[in-house]
Structure formats: structure tokens, C-alpha cells
Scaffold this active site. Structure first.
Site, PDB file in Angstrom:
ATOM      1  N   CYS A 160     -22.698 -13.423  34.821  1.00  0.00           N
ATOM      2  CA  CYS A 160     -22.482 -14.611  35.657  1.00  0.00           C
ATOM      3  C   CYS A 160     -23.752 -15.012  36.391  1.00  0.00           C
ATOM      4  CB  CYS A 160     -21.318 -14.377  36.610  1.00  0.00           C
ATOM      5  SG  CYS A 160     -21.458 -12.837  37.475  1.00  0.00           S
TER       6      CYS A 160
ATOM      7  N   GLU B  49     -20.681 -22.548  31.740  1.00  0.00           N
ATOM      8  CA  GLU B  49     -21.378 -21.269  31.601  1.00  0.00           C
ATOM      9  C   GLU B  49     -21.503 -20.973  30.107  1.00  0.00           C
ATOM     10  OE1 GLU B  49     -21.050 -17.461  34.571  1.00  0.00           O
ATOM     11  OE2 GLU B  49     -19.202 -18.308  33.805  1.00  0.00           O
TER      12      GLU B  49
ATOM     13  N   GLU C 184     -15.535 -13.119  43.088  1.00  0.00           N
ATOM     14  CA  GLU C 184     -16.878 -13.199  42.506  1.00  0.00           C
ATOM     15  C   GLU C 184     -16.681 -13.885  41.158  1.00  0.00           C
ATOM     16  OE1 GLU C 184     -19.663 -13.027  40.468  1.00  0.00           O
ATOM     17  OE2 GLU C 184     -19.583 -10.844  40.241  1.00  0.00           O
ATOM     18  N   LEU C 185     -16.989 -15.198  41.122  1.00  0.00           N
ATOM     19  CA  LEU C 185     -16.560 -16.036  39.991  1.00  0.00           C
ATOM     20  C   LEU C 185     -17.755 -16.502  39.157  1.00  0.00           C
ATOM     21  CD1 LEU C 185     -13.837 -17.957  42.028  1.00  0.00           C
ATOM     22  CD2 LEU C 185     -13.588 -15.861  40.698  1.00  0.00           C
TER      23      LEU C 185
ATOM     24  N   PRO D 194      -8.677  -2.956  34.904  1.00  0.00           N
ATOM     25  CA  PRO D 194      -9.897  -3.343  34.182  1.00  0.00           C
ATOM     26  C   PRO D 194      -9.557  -4.304  33.048  1.00  0.00           C
ATOM     27  CG  PRO D 194      -9.168  -1.168  33.471  1.00  0.00           C
ATOM     28  CD  PRO D 194      -8.198  -1.616  34.537  1.00  0.00           C
ATOM     29  N   ALA D 195     -10.569  -4.949  32.495  1.00  0.00           N
ATOM     30  CA  ALA D 195     -10.348  -5.841  31.347  1.00  0.00           C
ATOM     31  C   ALA D 195      -9.836  -5.018  30.168  1.00  0.00           C
ATOM     32  CB  ALA D 195     -11.651  -6.532  30.981  1.00  0.00           C
ATOM     33  N   SER D 196      -8.891  -5.562  29.421  1.00  0.00           N
ATOM     34  CA  SER D 196      -8.309  -4.776  28.321  1.00  0.00           C
ATOM     35  C   SER D 196      -9.275  -4.639  27.143  1.00  0.00           C
ATOM     36  CB  SER D 196      -6.977  -5.371  27.873  1.00  0.00           C
ATOM     37  OG  SER D 196      -7.128  -6.734  27.621  1.00  0.00           O
TER      38      SER D 196
ATOM     39  N   GLY E  78     -14.436 -12.459  37.800  1.00  0.00           N
ATOM     40  CA  GLY E  78     -14.035 -13.077  36.537  1.00  0.00           C
ATOM     41  C   GLY E  78     -14.271 -14.572  36.599  1.00  0.00           C
TER      42      GLY E  78
ATOM     43  N   ASN F  21     -17.680  -7.688  31.097  1.00  0.00           N
ATOM     44  CA  ASN F  21     -19.140  -7.762  30.852  1.00  0.00           C
ATOM     45  C   ASN F  21     -19.920  -6.614  31.497  1.00  0.00           C
ATOM     46  OD1 ASN F  21     -18.744  -8.875  33.362  1.00  0.00           O
ATOM     47  ND2 ASN F  21     -20.176 -10.564  33.087  1.00  0.00           N
TER      48      ASN F  21
HETATM   49  P1  ADP Z   1     -13.617 -13.518  31.319  1.00  0.00           P
HETATM   50  O1  ADP Z   1     -14.081 -14.833  30.825  1.00  0.00           O
HETATM   51  O2  ADP Z   1     -14.649 -12.632  31.904  1.00  0.00           O
HETATM   52  O3  ADP Z   1     -12.685 -12.806  30.367  1.00  0.00           O
HETATM   53  P2  ADP Z   1     -11.281 -13.852  32.968  1.00  0.00           P
HETATM   54  O4  ADP Z   1     -11.206 -14.472  34.309  1.00  0.00           O
HETATM   55  O5  ADP Z   1     -10.431 -14.442  31.888  1.00  0.00           O
HETATM   56  O6  ADP Z   1     -12.807 -13.904  32.604  1.00  0.00           O
HETATM   57  O7  ADP Z   1     -10.968 -12.303  33.016  1.00  0.00           O
HETATM   58  C1  ADP Z   1     -11.406 -11.442  34.032  1.00  0.00           C
HETATM   59  C2  ADP Z   1     -10.318 -10.430  34.324  1.00  0.00           C
HETATM   60  O8  ADP Z   1      -9.154 -11.138  34.758  1.00  0.00           O
HETATM   61  C3  ADP Z   1      -9.881  -9.577  33.135  1.00  0.00           C
HETATM   62  O9  ADP Z   1      -9.545  -8.288  33.609  1.00  0.00           O
HETATM   63  C4  ADP Z   1      -8.639 -10.307  32.659  1.00  0.00           C
HETATM   64  O10 ADP Z   1      -7.741  -9.449  31.971  1.00  0.00           O
HETATM   65  C5  ADP Z   1      -8.035 -10.753  33.979  1.00  0.00           C
HETATM   66  N1  ADP Z   1      -7.121 -11.898  33.914  1.00  0.00           N
HETATM   67  C6  ADP Z   1      -7.180 -12.979  33.113  1.00  0.00           C
HETATM   68  N2  ADP Z   1      -6.163 -13.834  33.387  1.00  0.00           N
HETATM   69  C7  ADP Z   1      -5.447 -13.268  34.398  1.00  0.00           C
HETATM   70  C8  ADP Z   1      -4.286 -13.653  35.140  1.00  0.00           C
HETATM   71  N3  ADP Z   1      -3.647 -14.801  34.923  1.00  0.00           N
HETATM   72  N4  ADP Z   1      -3.831 -12.812  36.098  1.00  0.00           N
HETATM   73  C9  ADP Z   1      -4.482 -11.652  36.365  1.00  0.00           C
HETATM   74  N5  ADP Z   1      -5.573 -11.245  35.711  1.00  0.00           N
HETATM   75  C10 ADP Z   1      -6.061 -12.035  34.737  1.00  0.00           C
END
Ligand code: ADP
Length: 480
Positions: free
Chosen positions: A288, A383, A254-255, A179-181, A232, A155
Site C-alpha cells: 500500500c 492502486e 490502515e487502508l 489473517p487473509a485466507s 486492507g 501482502n
Molecule cells: P486485499 O485487496 O488486500 O485482499 P481486502 O480488503 O479484500 O484487501 O482484504 C484484506 C483482509 O480483509 C483479508 O483478510 C480479507 O479476508 C478480509 N476481508 C475481505 N472482505 C471482508 C469482509 N467483508 N469482512 C471482513 N473481512 C473481510
């Protein structure tokens, strides 16, 4: 692949100052058009292990470098980010979807953390404490914890990285991030600018890949990673925190949040409606700290809703690259589907739809307002992560506090009141890490960002932001 997305484009991970390539790739898409933007080399466990070893090797000289030198390199990075902000913003809008003006805002915000920690790097000072014996001196020094591993979300593809990386580097730590994919391009562009800024190889490593579980496991379980920092979802944060226990890592989390936005009967309603727009609709509601539950005094509810509806009528949904668009697509179709599920079930349970709520397919969701929402509905317990306002009412301050705190989360909260006694009393009653008082946009590099309860722990930004990346070393000097 789309031609020339940006001169800052990189197609593989940044490890030990090198750009990795590979036959296994994953695609990154334009979130508004669905067009493929790029194929990125899909890094796995082996690349992540290499990155951790590179960060470990670089730690020795980086941590020994005088703070002023680290500070200068961080400032170079900040300057390059600022100079290239238009390109960074375009890249972000393409891969993330937020309107271009918001992307520019995020680049300035993200660069702001680098500037802030370039300054704070020089202030990681210690202390001398009175000793119990005349022959001793007690010194307290703050030391960098070591290699920092981080996992970040889609985000805020820039700022969620800089506020961890800049703090880590300022404290003398080295850094590895996954980073997020969905949004690796903004992250890799940061690596390119870090190299140009003169930050030594191995100090920052950016590992982009789709097997988040395997990549995360390396960071949470490697004995060579001293600290793990995550932004995340609470669900994933709990798993990663548990994974960190086998090596007793320091952890920052930071959740998720479920921010209340309380409007008292003495509030300036125009200001409250403006603050509501800023807090609710940034990033199409995908932050968030977005207001999730509007809790409005019953005497001003109708007036507040009317003002908000008038402002919402000006929102323009569309491709964030187009002029005048204020709401881009959600990150994927499934996200819009989830928002629609929450809206539909709330209506079935008695909520009143005032505007929006129409969705059939695709990742765009219309700005929506639901009145007469109650605490048993999923939409106020989850959320929303979409452009949907939910309205509940209250009569007394106690009732407002109970409603606001009625959530396992404790990240951001907001309230509007003109009464100074109420402002103090109500702030004390709120179980949240952050409180916006007559303010709907509170994030800022000078302020400590973070939560309580299931929103996690640790603080990012401000003078407290270095605490998570340094440990206190007590030195007892005897024989004096
Ligand atoms: P969002 O709802 O923002 O996608 P996530 O918690 O699923 O929230 O993802 C946040 C980050 O955590 C992303 O970079 C995602 O690829 C990573 N992620 C998701 N699941 C896992 C996991 N089991 N182990 C490590 N990283 C993860």
C-alpha cells in the site's frame, strides 16, 4: 499435501492455546507453482466466538501482569522469530510468492515490531496535572482497552500481524486476528512461536477461515471486543468501520494508498532511480506504500526514465524460492489480469509503453514502464498493485503539489530534491501520513505508520503505536 513444508506448519486455528481441527478445510497454494501446500481447517463464526471469549477471559490476568513480565514474554517471542527466521521466510515465500530475500526482510521487520513493543511495554506511563483546587490532585493513567480484534491482508503475512499484536499485548490487551485466507500458514506459525515463548493461552488467538464476512462480523459487532484494527482495502475498511459503530468500538484503519513519487529538477537522479526501485518493486508492487504515480520535472524526465529503465533491466521475474529472483508472482492470476487491464487501457488512452506490458495468462507480470501518463487514466486513480511505473511531468512546485494531492488517498508519498527550502515547503504541502524525502523505503518499527483521508486513521509502530490500544483514565483525587 506437500510433505514437510516446515516444522512450524499448523493445519488449524490457534484458539485459547489449542490447535483446532475440523472436517471443513480450505487449500493453501504455492503462489509460484500452483501446487497445493496444505489443507487448513476452515474456522467459522462459532470458532471466532470461542476465540473472543478466550481473549476476554485471558484479559484479566494479562492486563494485571506487571509490564516488565509482559515485556519479557514479548522479547521471548521476538527471539524465537529471529532464531526461526529462515523457516518463517520459506513458508512465506511459498504461500505468498515474494522472493526469499524479501521474506527474510519481512521476518526481520515483523520481529522488529515485537522487539520494539517489548521495550515500549515498560513505558506506558501516566501524568500528574495541576488541579484547579488545593484539595484535589489530577492523575492520568493509561489503561489497556480490552480485547482487540484484527483482520489482516496477504501482502505482509507476518508483519501486518505483529505490528498490531505486539502493540496490543504490550499495552495489556488480548488479541484475536483473522489473517487473509491466502496466507494463513505464516500467521499460524506465529501462534506456535507465541506459545513456545510462554505467552499465556488466550492472549493471542489466530482464527483462519474463508468466510471473511462472518468472521469479520463477530469481531466488529461483539460487545466483548473493545477495539478493531484492520489493514486492507478502503472498500472493505469502510464496511468494517460502519459495522463497528453499533458498539462504539475504537477503530484503526490502515487502508489503500496511491503514493506519488515526485522528482524535482534539483534531485540526485541516481538516488531517485534507486529509491524508485525500492518503492515500486518491493513485493512485485503489491504494497500500500508502493509508488503509484511518478511525477517528474519535465527537464529531468528523460534522464530519470533512462536511469530507471537501466535498473529495471536487472529485475528477474520467477519463482521466489529460486536464487536471484527479484519479482515473484502476483497473489493470483486475477491480480495480474487487473494490472494488465490498467496497462492496456492507459495505452489506449495515449500512454507510451517503454518496456514490459506483455501478458496472456498466469500470475506473473513483467516489470513495465508507461510514459506520458495523464490524470484521467484509471492507472493513476487506482492502486496498481503490480510492477508498473507510470510517468507524468510537471513544470512548477505548485503543479507538483496539486498532482501529488489529487487523490482521495493519503498514505505514503515520496519526493527527491536537494534544496532544503523546497524540502520543507513541499513536505508541508503534502496531504499524506508519511513522506519519504530522498528515501524510497520508509517503513520501520520506530516510525509511526499510517494515513489520512481515505487511507484511514491510527498509527502503527513508534511511541505513538500504543495510543490505539490504551485509553486515558483521569483520576480526580479529592479531600486532600
Ligand atoms: P486485499 O485487496 O488486500 O485482499 P481486502 O480488503 O479484500 O484487501 O482484504 C484484506 C483482509 O480483509 C483479508 O483478510 C480479507 O479476508 C478480509 N476481508 C475481505 N472482505 C471482508 C469482509 N467483508 N469482512 C471482513 N473481512 C473481510
Amino acid at each position: 499435501m506437500k510433505e514437510q513444508i516446515s516444522a512450524l506448519f499448523q493445519s488449524g486455528s490457534f484458539v485459547d492455546g489449542q490447535w483446532l481441527s475440523g472436517d471443513n478445510t480450505f487449500a493453501v497454494y504455492d503462489k509460484a507453482t500452483g501446487e497445493k501446500l496444505a489443507d487448513i481447517a476452515d474456522a467459522g463464526e462459532a470458532e471466532m466466538q470461542t476465540a473472543v471469549q478466550a481473549a476476554k477471559a485471558a484479559f484479566e490476568s494479562w492486563s494485571a501482569m506487571p509490564a516488565i513480565e509482559r515485556s519479557k514474554l514479548l522479547r521471548n517471542w521476538f527471539t524465537l522469530m529471529t532464531e526461526r527466521s529462515d523457516e518463517l521466510a520459506e513458508l512465506m515465500t511459498l504461500e505468498q510468492g515474494k522472493p526469499l530475500a524479501e521474506s527474510k526482510g519481512e521476518i526481520a521487520y515483523g520481529a522488529g515490531y515485537v522487539e520494539w513493543f517489548a521495550e515500549e511495554a515498560r513505558r506506558l506511563d501516566g501524568d500528574i496535572l495541576p488541579a484547579n483546587s488545593a484539595g484535589q490532585r489530577i492523575y492520568v493513567s493509561r489503561q489497556p482497552v480490552g480485547v482487540v480484534g484484527a483482520v489482516t491482508p496477504w501482502n505482509f503475512p507476518n508483519a501486518m500481524i505483529t505490528r498490531k499484536a505486539a502493540a496490543a499485548l504490550a499495552a495489556g490487551c488480548t488479541f484475536v486476528v483473522k489473517p487473509a485466507s491466502e496466507t494463513p500458514l505464516s500467521a499460524l506459525a506465529l501462534g506456535k512461536l507465541a506459545k513456545e515463548a510462554g505467552i499465556p493461552d488466550g492472549v493471542i488467538n489466530i482464527v483462519a477461515g474463508t468466510n471473511s464476512k462472518a468472521l469479520g462480523k463477530v469481531l466488529t459487532q461483539s460487545p466483548d471486543v473493545a477495539k478493531f484494527s484492520f489493514t486492507g482495502s478502503t472498500k472493505v475498511g469502510k464496511i468494517l468501520t460502519a459495522d463497528c459503530t453499533s458498539t462504539m468500538k475504537r477503530v484503526s484503519m490502515e487502508l489503500g494508498g496511491n503514493a506519488p513519487f515526485v522528482v524535482f529538477d534539483d534531485a540526485d537522479l541516481d538516488a531517485a532511480a534507486s529509491g524508485a526501485m525500492a518503492s515500486k518493486f518491493r513485493n512485485a508492487g503489491q504494497t500500500c506504500v508502493c509508488a503509484n504515480r511518478f511525477i517528474v520535472h519535465e527537464d529531468v524526465k528523460d534522464a530519470f526514465v533512462d536511469k530507471l529503465l537501466a535498473k529495471m533491466a536487472d529485475l528477474k521475474v520467477g519463482n521466489g524460492m529460486d536464487e536471484g529472483i527479484t519479482i515473484g508472482p502476483l497473489i493470483k492470476e486475477g491480480a495480474a489480469e487487473n494490472v494488465h487491464r490498467l496497462v492496456t487501457s492507459a495505452i489506449e488512452q495515449g500512454a507510451t509503453l517503454k518496456v514490459g506490458g506483455e501478458w496472456k495468462a498466469g500470475s506473473f507480470y513483467p516489470p513495465t514502464l508507461l510514459d506520458n501518463v495523464s490524470t484521467n487514466m484509471d492507472i493513476v486513480n487506482e492502486e496498481i498493485f503490480g510492477p508498473v511505473v507510470t510517468i507524468m511531468t510537471f513544470k512548477t512546485d505548485d503543479e507538483a503539489a496539486k498532482l501529488a494531492n489529487d487523490t482521495p488517498f493519503g498514505l505514503a508519498s515520496y519526493f527527491y530534491s536537494q534544496n532544503i527550502s523546497r524540502i520543507h515547503r513541499f513536505s508541508d504541502a503534502l496531504q499524506f501520513g508519511m513522506v519519504g524525502i530522498n528515501e524510497g523505503a520508509i517503513s520501520n518499527p520506530a516510525a509511526p505508520f499510517g494515513g489520512v483521508k481515505e487511507s484511514g486513521y491510527g498509527r502503527e509502530g513508534s511511541k505513538y503505536g500504543l495510543d490505539d490500544y490504551s485509553f486515558i483514565q483521569y483520576r480526580c483525587l479529592g479531600g486532600i
